[in-house]
Design a protein around this motif. Structure first.
Motif, short mmCIF file in Angstrom:
data_model
loop_
_atom_site.label_atom_id
_atom_site.label_comp_id
_atom_site.label_asym_id
_atom_site.label_seq_id
_atom_site.Cartn_x
_atom_site.Cartn_y
_atom_site.Cartn_z
N ALA A 190 1.09 -15.10 -20.27
CA ALA A 190 0.24 -15.50 -18.90
C ALA A 190 1.10 -14.69 -17.92
CB ALA A 190 0.04 -16.90 -18.72
N THR A 191 0.77 -14.34 -16.76
CA THR A 191 1.66 -13.76 -15.52
C THR A 191 1.86 -15.03 -14.63
OG1 THR A 191 -0.29 -13.44 -14.10
CG2 THR A 191 0.14 -11.64 -15.81
N ILE A 192 3.02 -14.73 -13.76
CA ILE A 192 3.50 -15.63 -12.91
C ILE A 192 2.27 -16.21 -12.06
CG2 ILE A 192 5.03 -15.96 -11.18
CD1 ILE A 192 7.00 -14.17 -12.24
N GLN A 193 1.55 -15.17 -11.47
CA GLN A 193 0.57 -15.53 -10.79
C GLN A 193 -0.61 -16.59 -11.49
OE1 GLN A 193 1.45 -12.76 -11.22
NE2 GLN A 193 1.31 -11.36 -9.30
N ASP A 194 -0.95 -16.38 -12.80
CA ASP A 194 -1.67 -17.43 -13.42
C ASP A 194 -0.94 -18.54 -13.76
OD1 ASP A 194 -3.53 -15.29 -13.74
OD2 ASP A 194 -2.69 -14.72 -15.86
N VAL A 195 0.23 -18.81 -13.87
CA VAL A 195 0.95 -20.09 -14.14
C VAL A 195 0.86 -20.80 -12.69
CG1 VAL A 195 3.08 -21.09 -14.38
CG2 VAL A 195 2.42 -19.11 -15.81
N LEU A 196 1.27 -20.17 -11.46
CA LEU A 196 1.37 -20.57 -10.41
C LEU A 196 -0.15 -21.00 -9.92
CD1 LEU A 196 3.60 -18.21 -8.39
CD2 LEU A 196 4.19 -20.54 -9.09
N ASN A 197 -1.27 -20.38 -10.23
CA ASN A 197 -2.24 -20.70 -9.78
C ASN A 197 -2.72 -22.14 -10.42
OD1 ASN A 197 -3.07 -18.59 -8.17
ND2 ASN A 197 -3.65 -17.22 -9.65
N LYS A 198 -2.55 -22.40 -11.55
CA LYS A 198 -2.69 -23.37 -12.42
C LYS A 198 -1.95 -24.84 -11.78
CE LYS A 198 -3.92 -26.07 -16.13
NZ LYS A 198 -5.26 -26.34 -16.48
N CYS A 199 -0.66 -24.44 -11.70
CA CYS A 199 0.22 -25.56 -10.89
C CYS A 199 -0.26 -26.06 -9.64
CB CYS A 199 1.65 -25.13 -11.07
SG CYS A 199 2.41 -24.58 -12.70
N ILE A 200 -0.57 -25.16 -8.93
CA ILE A 200 -0.69 -25.87 -7.19
C ILE A 200 -2.24 -25.53 -6.99
CG2 ILE A 200 1.54 -25.22 -6.69
CD1 ILE A 200 0.42 -22.53 -5.35
N GLY A 201 -3.00 -25.34 -8.00
CA GLY A 201 -4.58 -25.32 -7.80
C GLY A 201 -5.10 -26.55 -7.08
N ASN A 202 -4.40 -28.02 -7.41
CA ASN A 202 -5.10 -29.17 -6.68
C ASN A 202 -4.53 -29.55 -5.51
OD1 ASN A 202 -6.79 -29.40 -8.89
ND2 ASN A 202 -5.14 -30.18 -10.05
N PHE A 203 -3.22 -28.34 -4.99
CA PHE A 203 -2.77 -28.77 -3.80
C PHE A 203 -3.40 -27.61 -2.75
CE2 PHE A 203 0.14 -30.18 -6.99
CZ PHE A 203 0.55 -31.31 -6.48
N SER A 204 -3.22 -28.09 -1.37
CA SER A 204 -3.62 -27.10 -0.35
C SER A 204 -2.38 -26.28 -0.05
CB SER A 204 -3.92 -28.07 1.04
OG SER A 204 -5.07 -28.70 0.74
N LEU A 205 -1.86 -25.47 -1.05
CA LEU A 205 -0.82 -24.49 -0.81
C LEU A 205 -1.15 -23.21 -1.25
CD1 LEU A 205 1.64 -27.16 -2.44
CD2 LEU A 205 1.45 -26.64 -0.16
N SER A 206 -0.27 -22.30 -0.92
CA SER A 206 -0.19 -20.87 -1.48
C SER A 206 1.07 -20.57 -1.77
CB SER A 206 -0.93 -20.13 -0.23
OG SER A 206 0.02 -19.96 0.70
N TYR A 207 1.38 -19.29 -2.20
CA TYR A 207 2.70 -18.74 -2.78
C TYR A 207 2.83 -17.56 -2.28
CZ TYR A 207 -0.11 -17.03 -6.58
OH TYR A 207 -0.65 -16.22 -7.40
N LEU A 208 4.21 -17.07 -1.91
CA LEU A 208 4.38 -15.71 -1.74
C LEU A 208 5.65 -15.12 -2.80
CD1 LEU A 208 4.06 -12.94 0.22
CD2 LEU A 208 6.05 -14.31 1.59
N ILE A 209 5.23 -13.93 -3.19
CA ILE A 209 6.28 -13.59 -4.33
C ILE A 209 6.99 -12.19 -3.48
CG2 ILE A 209 6.64 -12.54 -6.53
CD1 ILE A 209 4.29 -13.78 -7.55
N ASP A 210 8.51 -12.44 -3.49
CA ASP A 210 9.28 -11.32 -2.80
C ASP A 210 10.49 -11.31 -3.48
OD1 ASP A 210 9.87 -9.34 -1.07
OD2 ASP A 210 10.38 -10.59 0.40
#
Length: 535
Positions: free
Chosen positions: A89-109
């Protein structure tokens, strides 16, 4: 040098070509940058685990990809668990699964993943406000009793509440599409959709055992096992009940390491030369050889057989010199620390009734070979002919056997030879083991009955028990019965600081046995005639 001042079309054409080259170069550079960025983030994550916490997953992302995850403790609960099933899985797939139930987003830099709060528009916030509801419900156990202190949490948020004394809860302003996570210590967690009236939620007890801290009792204090010094053996109530013996020593045999029972000495006696129990050997040849028995924190001088095993909670045997720091020279032969059962604060009235019945076989008297009645009488006839019994016959106070009486009566002419032969043949038919099996031997039957009542309030606790044991041994006339009564009550004068405890114990036992057991002299002896009359 060429001049293009007077040729505007040529100048314009060259200028356009240069601008086109610049644009193409810019596009190529941007595509290259995106490809580099995409390739750098497209690293694979492989992690499969049931109920993995978010912090465990974030650590795996760093270990496998080198990307560090940064979050705010107020925005996300990293102890939240999910079922991780990430394979290539990509990092994006993992993060989407982890914080999908939270009102959160992420930034990769630049090797960094920053989890941030989603900025909702005014329209979205207004829609969420009108879609929120008040959730009411009640949490109970398997017996429909209210669960006090159960945690009801809106999944993916910090919004949570505990149930009151009646198991009820109210959550305000909950999104209608939310999921409620309900949990309580010792019960299986449950998730349900949010609604205005969810009714009663029933939690099931966990089937797996909770990890408990092992406590060792020295008779003076209770300390964790890892802090206990010296050599000791601890037996809990479950282990003690593996055997169903009437007394404690019968139940300890085979389950307590380092314990030696000297069966030939009978019950414990407070003499210097005998001891039924041996824990760490003899400390001296002439002083008391008994181990010290400590019952509920006080030295016990009575017979250990009188303590009802059903009342015992734990037994700890202290087997080395470390016990001398508490009990002094009395611990020279070892210490047996016995703690009895007690009630608990805020415990509902509890009634326990146990009964055991043990039935054993009769003794097999034919197990060992024995001379037959016919061979024995033939031997007596040979000895009678040699005059071996003449002295016993002439002496009035010396007993002789039935066969010798018949032989002597024939020799004196009191009976005929035919009568003598018939009577001798009749004696050869008898076997004393048949009479022993009918009149002396019987199956051993051990009966045990135990009942106790316990309970407690916020400031007191009590335990009352009664027990009755009845043993019927293999031989007729050998019986044992015992009755035990015990009561204790504890009152908390200052909660968790000062308790007053009262204990009352009563025990009585009765042992019946035949002092002179019947030992037959000859294999054809009889205990009763043809009509059952005692001989």
């Amino acid at each position: 040098m060429k001049s293009y001042i007077n040729k505007p079309d040529i100048l314009k054409r060259y200028t356009n070509n240069i601008l086109l080259i610049i644009r193409i170069t810019t596009v190529i550079l941007m595509v290259s940058m995106f490809q580099v960025s995409a390739s750098s983030v497209a690293k694979e994550v492989n992690y499969v685990r049931a109920e993995a916490s978010l912090i465990q997953i974030f650590n795996e992302i760093k270990n496998q990809t080198g990307y560090s995850v940064i979050w705010s403790e107020t925005k996300i609960d990293v102890t939240t668990t999910i079922d991780a099933n990430f394979k290539k899985a990509t990092i994006q797939d993992v993060l989407n699964k982890c914080i999908g139930n939270f009102s959160l987003s992420y930034l990769i830099d630049d090797k960094m993943v920053m989890i941030k709060e989603d900025k909702l528009s005014f329209r979205e916030k207004l829609a969420n406000l009108f879609s929120s509801i008040d959730v009411k419900g009640r949490v109970v156990d398997e017996n429909n009793a209210p669960l006090v202190g159960a945690v009801v949490k809106v999944k993916g948020t910090q919004q949570a509440i505990s149930t009151n004394d009646n198991g009820e809860f109210v959550l305000n302003n909950v999104n209608e599409s939310s999921i409620l996570a309900i949990s309580h210590m010792g019960y299986e967690p449950q998730e349900i959709p949010a609604s205005k009236h969810i009714g009663t939620v029933r939690l099931q007890l966990k089937t797996d055992k909770l990890e408990e801290v092992e406590i060792v009792s020295t008779g003076y204090q209770d300390i964790p096992k890892e802090r206990a010094t010296g050599s000791f053996t601890q037996i809990n109530n479950e282990t003690l009940n593996r055997n169903v013996g009437t007394n404690i020593l019968d139940r300890l045999e085979g389950v307590a390491s380092g314990l030696i029972l000297n069966r030939g000495l009978g019950s414990i006696s407070n003499t210097a030369s005998t001891s039924k129990i041996s824990i760490r050997g003899r400390s001296t040849l002439f002083a008391n050889a008994e181990p010290l028995i400590v019952l509920d924190g006080f030295p016990y001088d009575g017979n250990i057989d009188q303590i009802n095993p059903a009342d015992i909670s734990t037994i700890t045997m202290l087997k080395d010199a470390a016990a001398a720091s508490i009990w002094g020279s009395k611990s020279g032969n070892g210490v047996i620390v016995i703690n009895t059962k007690r009630g608990y604060n805020s415990q509902k009235l509890t009634l326990e009734l146990t009964s055991t019945l043990t039935i054993g076989n009769r003794q097999n008297l034919n197990y060992l070979p024995q001379i037959s009645s016919s061979d024995y009488i033939d031997l007596e006839q040979y000895l009678f002919g040699k005059g071996n019994f003449d002295y016993a016959i002439s002496t009035n106070y010396m007993p002789i056997s039935s066969a010798v009486e018949i032989m002597n009566a024939k020799r004196k002419g009191e009976i005929s030879q035919i009568d003598s032969i018939n009577q001798i043949n009749t004696l050869k038919q008898f076997d004393i083991r048949s009479d022993l099996q009918s009149y002396i031997n019987r199956p051993n039957i051990y009966q045990q009955y135990q009942m106790n009542v316990s309970g407690g309030s916020d400031f007191s606790r009590f335990y009352i028990s009664g027990g009755y044991d009845r043993n019927q041994e293999n031989k007729v006339g050998h019986n044992y019965d015992r009755m035990n009564l015990r009561a204790n009550n504890t009152i908390s004068v200052i909660k968790n600081k000062l308790d007053l405890t009262g204990d009352v114990a009563f025990s009585t036992s009765n042992t019946k046995s035949i002092a002179n057991n019947f030992n037959p002299y000859r294999p054809y002896d009889r205990m009763a005639d043809e009509h059952g009359n005692s001989l």
